[in-house]
Write a protein that holds these residues in place. Structure first.
Motif, PDB file in Angstrom:
ATOM      1  N   LYS A 143       5.784  12.161 -63.289  1.00  0.00           N
ATOM      2  CA  LYS A 143       4.452  12.696 -62.961  1.00  0.00           C
ATOM      3  C   LYS A 143       4.146  13.923 -63.801  1.00  0.00           C
ATOM      4  O   LYS A 143       3.028  14.083 -64.305  1.00  0.00           O
ATOM      5  CB  LYS A 143       4.392  13.040 -61.480  1.00  0.00           C
ATOM      6  CG  LYS A 143       3.022  13.522 -61.014  1.00  0.00           C
ATOM      7  CD  LYS A 143       3.004  13.733 -59.512  1.00  0.00           C
ATOM      8  CE  LYS A 143       1.617  14.149 -59.020  1.00  0.00           C
ATOM      9  NZ  LYS A 143       1.587  14.319 -57.539  1.00  0.00           N
ATOM     10  N   SER A 148       0.288  12.242 -64.289  1.00  0.00           N
ATOM     11  CA  SER A 148       0.001  11.650 -62.986  1.00  0.00           C
ATOM     12  C   SER A 148       0.985  10.520 -62.719  1.00  0.00           C
ATOM     13  O   SER A 148       1.534   9.913 -63.643  1.00  0.00           O
ATOM     14  CB  SER A 148      -1.436  11.124 -62.912  1.00  0.00           C
ATOM     15  OG  SER A 148      -1.623  10.068 -63.849  1.00  0.00           O
ATOM     16  N   TYR A 150       1.176   7.658 -59.250  1.00  0.00           N
ATOM     17  CA  TYR A 150       0.811   7.349 -57.873  1.00  0.00           C
ATOM     18  C   TYR A 150       1.998   6.706 -57.180  1.00  0.00           C
ATOM     19  O   TYR A 150       2.492   5.670 -57.598  1.00  0.00           O
ATOM     20  CB  TYR A 150      -0.392   6.408 -57.811  1.00  0.00           C
ATOM     21  CG  TYR A 150      -0.931   6.293 -56.399  1.00  0.00           C
ATOM     22  CD1 TYR A 150      -1.855   7.224 -55.930  1.00  0.00           C
ATOM     23  CD2 TYR A 150      -0.479   5.305 -55.532  1.00  0.00           C
ATOM     24  CE1 TYR A 150      -2.331   7.161 -54.630  1.00  0.00           C
ATOM     25  CE2 TYR A 150      -0.950   5.236 -54.228  1.00  0.00           C
ATOM     26  CZ  TYR A 150      -1.877   6.164 -53.782  1.00  0.00           C
ATOM     27  OH  TYR A 150      -2.329   6.100 -52.491  1.00  0.00           O
ATOM     28  N   ASN A 151       2.474   7.349 -56.113  1.00  0.00           N
ATOM     29  CA  ASN A 151       3.639   6.878 -55.375  1.00  0.00           C
ATOM     30  C   ASN A 151       3.182   6.249 -54.063  1.00  0.00           C
ATOM     31  O   ASN A 151       2.819   6.958 -53.115  1.00  0.00           O
ATOM     32  CB  ASN A 151       4.609   8.026 -55.113  1.00  0.00           C
ATOM     33  CG  ASN A 151       5.891   7.569 -54.438  1.00  0.00           C
ATOM     34  OD1 ASN A 151       6.049   6.396 -54.102  1.00  0.00           O
ATOM     35  ND2 ASN A 151       6.803   8.495 -54.218  1.00  0.00           N
ATOM     36  N   TYR A 152       3.211   4.925 -53.996  1.00  0.00           N
ATOM     37  CA  TYR A 152       2.821   4.227 -52.776  1.00  0.00           C
ATOM     38  C   TYR A 152       3.822   4.456 -51.643  1.00  0.00           C
ATOM     39  O   TYR A 152       3.513   4.158 -50.490  1.00  0.00           O
ATOM     40  CB  TYR A 152       2.700   2.725 -53.044  1.00  0.00           C
ATOM     41  CG  TYR A 152       1.435   2.334 -53.778  1.00  0.00           C
ATOM     42  CD1 TYR A 152       0.277   2.006 -53.087  1.00  0.00           C
ATOM     43  CD2 TYR A 152       1.394   2.294 -55.166  1.00  0.00           C
ATOM     44  CE1 TYR A 152      -0.886   1.651 -53.752  1.00  0.00           C
ATOM     45  CE2 TYR A 152       0.236   1.943 -55.848  1.00  0.00           C
ATOM     46  CZ  TYR A 152      -0.901   1.623 -55.134  1.00  0.00           C
ATOM     47  OH  TYR A 152      -2.064   1.272 -55.798  1.00  0.00           O
ATOM     48  N   ASP A 154       5.306   7.500 -51.047  1.00  0.00           N
ATOM     49  CA  ASP A 154       5.470   8.943 -50.924  1.00  0.00           C
ATOM     50  C   ASP A 154       5.946   9.298 -49.515  1.00  0.00           C
ATOM     51  O   ASP A 154       5.404   8.810 -48.521  1.00  0.00           O
ATOM     52  CB  ASP A 154       4.134   9.638 -51.204  1.00  0.00           C
ATOM     53  CG  ASP A 154       4.279  11.140 -51.334  1.00  0.00           C
ATOM     54  OD1 ASP A 154       5.356  11.597 -51.756  1.00  0.00           O
ATOM     55  OD2 ASP A 154       3.308  11.854 -50.998  1.00  0.00           O
ATOM     56  N   GLU A 265      -2.610   5.275 -65.005  1.00  0.00           N
ATOM     57  CA  GLU A 265      -1.445   6.033 -64.564  1.00  0.00           C
ATOM     58  C   GLU A 265      -0.320   5.098 -64.134  1.00  0.00           C
ATOM     59  O   GLU A 265      -0.554   3.951 -63.723  1.00  0.00           O
ATOM     60  CB  GLU A 265      -1.799   6.983 -63.427  1.00  0.00           C
ATOM     61  CG  GLU A 265      -2.200   6.310 -62.137  1.00  0.00           C
ATOM     62  CD  GLU A 265      -2.514   7.321 -61.029  1.00  0.00           C
ATOM     63  OE1 GLU A 265      -2.269   8.520 -61.214  1.00  0.00           O
ATOM     64  OE2 GLU A 265      -3.013   6.882 -59.973  1.00  0.00           O
ATOM     65  N   TRP A 267       2.413   3.836 -61.596  1.00  0.00           N
ATOM     66  CA  TRP A 267       2.569   3.878 -60.143  1.00  0.00           C
ATOM     67  C   TRP A 267       3.941   3.352 -59.758  1.00  0.00           C
ATOM     68  O   TRP A 267       4.560   2.590 -60.476  1.00  0.00           O
ATOM     69  CB  TRP A 267       1.451   3.141 -59.417  1.00  0.00           C
ATOM     70  CG  TRP A 267       1.334   1.660 -59.632  1.00  0.00           C
ATOM     71  CD1 TRP A 267       0.453   1.022 -60.442  1.00  0.00           C
ATOM     72  CD2 TRP A 267       2.102   0.637 -58.991  1.00  0.00           C
ATOM     73  NE1 TRP A 267       0.637  -0.339 -60.365  1.00  0.00           N
ATOM     74  CE2 TRP A 267       1.625  -0.603 -59.476  1.00  0.00           C
ATOM     75  CE3 TRP A 267       3.130   0.645 -58.054  1.00  0.00           C
ATOM     76  CZ2 TRP A 267       2.179  -1.819 -59.060  1.00  0.00           C
ATOM     77  CZ3 TRP A 267       3.673  -0.573 -57.641  1.00  0.00           C
ATOM     78  CH2 TRP A 267       3.186  -1.780 -58.144  1.00  0.00           C
TER      79      TRP A 267
END
Length: 294
Positions: A143, A148, A150-152, A154, A265, A267
């Motif tokens: 990141k 960036s 995106y962490n699904y 998190d 980004e 992910w």
């Protein structure tokens, strides 16, 4: 047509399986009563063991979980960078690796079939105290470097949700012994193309001869040293068959991590291991080529 010789428990391969049972039995720490209970349920034990052996030795298991795929490497990656360049980048990203070394003699050895080249993977224990914590550090670094991510998942990168697949964990323990004295491990690997048409569990079945899936830590490191591998939505996404994920935190490790690219980004998420998709493939590592005796 000659028949294939059948392997018994007295053959070298059979003895290896028996040794695995012995080691597992000893680790259980059964007391006298529990050991006797197992003996008295020998019939059920044999039935269960037979089913497990048949599952693990069947090369056609989950054969229907394969699809045609046209996805590949579109963003410029073709093969790994020189190991010295990878080492320099890792030490730049992780100051704690400043004094680490790798076995420079390996680069001149024969490359295993189906490997795209060699990558450097630090011992995750140099990064964090637990494997999930090391994965989180790598995700945070991606990141930071990419701007960036995106962490699904998190908030779920912890020991209750994420663990290494036993085969991969054992592979790296053995590799560490082989490359003793070095904490940047040299691996021969491929970045997903070889298994782009298979579900994760099907990919695990067809990985044979010592090949095994890579996990989120290893693949994250590879993406840090080779960002050009994943820069376009049409790049083949990367399944982490070397890890297992428990979506509910209750013991059902039915998913595995995955890296993808969308909305400009990277992910990070998970997928059910039975799912078949044409746009992702499991990255894997291969054992070193054993030179014939002179």
């Amino acid at each position: 047509m000659p028949q294939t010789a059948l392997i018994t428990a007295d053959d070298p391969k059979g003895r290896q399986a028996v040794d695995l049972f012995r080691a597992t039995y000893n680790k259980l720490g059964l007391d006298e009563e529990r050991a006797q209970r197992l003996n008295e349920n020998g019939g059920e034990f044999q039935k269960g063991l037979k089913v497990l052996i048949e599952q693990l030795t069947n090369p056609d298991q989950f054969a229907d979980e394969e699809v045609e795929s046209q996805y590949g490497y579109l963003s410029g990656y073709s093969q790994p960078k020189p190991l010295a360049e990878q080492a320099s980048r890792l030490k730049e990203l992780f100051p704690e690796l400043a004094q680490t070394t790798f076995d420079t003699t390996i680069e001149g050895e024969a490359l295993p079939p189906n490997a795209e080249g060699r990558f450097l993977i630090p011992d995750w224990r140099l990064i964090a105290k637990t494997y999930p914590e090391a994965v989180q550090v790598v995700l945070d670094k991606i990141k930071e470097v990419r701007g960036s991510l995106y962490n699904y998942r998190d908030g779920q990168i912890d020991e209750a949700h994420l663990r290494q697949h036993a085969k991969k964990e054992e592979f790296f323990l053995e590799l560490s012994k082989m490359q003793s004295g070095h904490n940047l491990l040299v691996i021969a690997a491929q970045f997903g193309l070889r298994h782009r048409d298979k579900s994760v569990r099907r990919a695990r079945v067809v990985m044979f001869g010592g090949e095994c899936g890579l996990g989120a830590f290893e693949i994250g490191i590879m993406l840090l040293t080779h960002p050009e591998r994943l820069e376009n939505v049409d790049d083949l996404w990367i399944d982490c068959a070397g890890d297992e994920f428990n979506p509910g935190g209750g013991g059902d490790f039915s998913e595995s991590p995955c890296f993808g690219f969308d909305d400009d980004e990277v992910w990070f998420g998970t997928l059910v291991v039975v799912d078949t998709s044409d746009d992702s493939g499991s990255a894997s590592v291969f054992p070193p080529v054993v030179s014939p005796q002179q």
